[in-house]
Design a protein around this motif. Sequence first.
Motif, PDB file in Angstrom:
ATOM      1  N   GLN A  14       0.841  -1.196   0.000  1.00 31.38           N
ATOM      2  CA  GLN A  14       0.000   0.000   0.000  1.00 31.38           C
ATOM      3  C   GLN A  14       0.879   1.250   0.000  1.00 31.38           C
ATOM      4  OE1 GLN A  14      -3.207  -0.559  -0.166  1.00 31.38           O
ATOM      5  NE2 GLN A  14      -4.071   1.448   0.089  1.00 31.38           N
ATOM      6  N   LYS A  15       0.550   2.205  -0.868  1.00 29.98           N
ATOM      7  CA  LYS A  15       1.353   3.419  -0.969  1.00 29.98           C
ATOM      8  C   LYS A  15       0.486   4.557  -1.482  1.00 29.98           C
ATOM      9  CE  LYS A  15       5.692   5.139  -2.898  1.00 29.98           C
ATOM     10  NZ  LYS A  15       6.876   4.821  -3.680  1.00 29.98           N
ATOM     11  N   THR A  16       0.870   5.787  -1.135  1.00 25.90           N
ATOM     12  CA  THR A  16       0.232   6.988  -1.662  1.00 25.90           C
ATOM     13  C   THR A  16       1.264   7.739  -2.489  1.00 25.90           C
ATOM     14  OG1 THR A  16      -1.301   7.143   0.191  1.00 25.90           O
ATOM     15  CG2 THR A  16      -0.914   9.163  -1.054  1.00 25.90           C
ATOM     16  N   VAL A  17       0.890   8.113  -3.709  1.00 24.89           N
ATOM     17  CA  VAL A  17       1.792   8.847  -4.600  1.00 24.89           C
ATOM     18  C   VAL A  17       1.102  10.137  -5.041  1.00 24.89           C
ATOM     19  CG1 VAL A  17       2.943   6.756  -5.421  1.00 24.89           C
ATOM     20  CG2 VAL A  17       1.019   7.658  -6.697  1.00 24.89           C
ATOM     21  N   THR A  18       1.898  11.166  -5.295  1.00 29.24           N
ATOM     22  CA  THR A  18       1.380  12.437  -5.785  1.00 29.24           C
ATOM     23  C   THR A  18       2.138  12.803  -7.049  1.00 29.24           C
ATOM     24  OG1 THR A  18       0.818  13.179  -3.565  1.00 29.24           O
ATOM     25  CG2 THR A  18       1.024  14.884  -5.239  1.00 29.24           C
ATOM     26  N   TRP A  20       1.499  14.183 -11.573  1.00 32.04           N
ATOM     27  CA  TRP A  20       0.695  14.679 -12.698  1.00 32.04           C
ATOM     28  C   TRP A  20       0.117  13.529 -13.497  1.00 32.04           C
ATOM     29  CZ3 TRP A  20      -0.164  19.804 -13.083  1.00 32.04           C
ATOM     30  CH2 TRP A  20       0.718  20.657 -12.418  1.00 32.04           C
ATOM     31  N   VAL A  21      -1.127  13.676 -13.944  1.00 26.49           N
ATOM     32  CA  VAL A  21      -1.742  12.704 -14.845  1.00 26.49           C
ATOM     33  C   VAL A  21      -1.480  13.183 -16.269  1.00 26.49           C
ATOM     34  CG1 VAL A  21      -3.889  11.636 -15.628  1.00 26.49           C
ATOM     35  CG2 VAL A  21      -3.506  12.038 -13.187  1.00 26.49           C
ATOM     36  N   THR A  86      -3.347  12.937  -5.966  1.00 28.60           N
ATOM     37  CA  THR A  86      -2.809  12.078  -4.928  1.00 28.60           C
ATOM     38  C   THR A  86      -3.587  10.778  -5.049  1.00 28.60           C
ATOM     39  OG1 THR A  86      -2.243  13.919  -3.488  1.00 28.60           O
ATOM     40  CG2 THR A  86      -2.454  11.765  -2.451  1.00 28.60           C
ATOM     41  N   ALA A  87      -2.868   9.690  -5.303  1.00 31.24           N
ATOM     42  CA  ALA A  87      -3.484   8.387  -5.504  1.00 31.24           C
ATOM     43  C   ALA A  87      -2.957   7.395  -4.475  1.00 31.24           C
ATOM     44  CB  ALA A  87      -3.191   7.871  -6.911  1.00 31.24           C
ATOM     45  N   LYS A 104      -7.938   4.900  -4.424  1.00 28.67           N
ATOM     46  CA  LYS A 104      -8.454   6.235  -4.173  1.00 28.67           C
ATOM     47  C   LYS A 104      -7.639   7.222  -4.983  1.00 28.67           C
ATOM     48  CE  LYS A 104      -9.375   9.477  -0.447  1.00 28.67           C
ATOM     49  NZ  LYS A 104      -9.234   9.787   0.963  1.00 28.67           N
ATOM     50  N   ILE A 105      -8.319   8.198  -5.578  1.00 27.57           N
ATOM     51  CA  ILE A 105      -7.615   9.234  -6.326  1.00 27.57           C
ATOM     52  C   ILE A 105      -8.359  10.556  -6.118  1.00 27.57           C
ATOM     53  CG2 ILE A 105      -8.825   8.669  -8.478  1.00 27.57           C
ATOM     54  CD1 ILE A 105      -6.187   9.491  -9.944  1.00 27.57           C
ATOM     55  N   ASP A 106      -7.579  11.591  -5.771  1.00 26.12           N
ATOM     56  CA  ASP A 106      -8.129  12.914  -5.510  1.00 26.12           C
ATOM     57  C   ASP A 106      -7.237  13.970  -6.136  1.00 26.12           C
ATOM     58  OD1 ASP A 106     -10.367  12.288  -3.656  1.00 26.12           O
ATOM     59  OD2 ASP A 106      -8.765  11.573  -2.346  1.00 26.12           O
ATOM     60  N   ALA A 107      -7.814  15.141  -6.411  1.00 28.66           N
ATOM     61  CA  ALA A 107      -7.031  16.264  -6.901  1.00 28.66           C
ATOM     62  C   ALA A 107      -6.047  16.702  -5.829  1.00 28.66           C
ATOM     63  CB  ALA A 107      -7.949  17.420  -7.276  1.00 28.66           C
ATOM     64  N   ALA A 108      -4.853  17.107  -6.266  1.00 25.84           N
ATOM     65  CA  ALA A 108      -3.813  17.616  -5.363  1.00 25.84           C
ATOM     66  C   ALA A 108      -3.452  19.020  -5.818  1.00 25.84           C
ATOM     67  CB  ALA A 108      -2.574  16.711  -5.399  1.00 25.84           C
TER      68      ALA A 108
END
Length: 111
Positions: A14-18, A20-21, A86-87, A104-108
């Motif tokens: 499990q990891k969170t990355v930030t 650009w798409v 941030t995913a 989970k994916i949200d705008a950063a």
Amino acid sequence: MGSLVLAAPQKGEQKTVTGWVLDSACAFTKGLTKPISRDCALACAKNGSPLVILQDDGAIYWPISEATPALSQNQRLKPFAGKRVTATGKIYARGGSTAIVLEKIDAAGGL
């Protein structure tokens, strides 16, 4: 016996990355540090190019599905095309590539 260990499926961490798409081809061929534009990323996705997440350190995360047959993640990423996100999800690495199963994916915030 050694080949059996190498063939075993990996467990995702499990990891969170930030990052650009953007379009995967531009991430590699243009050496971009962020997308050219939202419209450009969407046009490439419309033509079938996978969208990826490019971290500030240059690491590229390929969004994947754990479903079989696998599902493209472009539909989930299109609302964020050309933007920072941030995913969070399971990370898998193989042969120099890194993939993320998007949970989970949200705008950063942008830089």
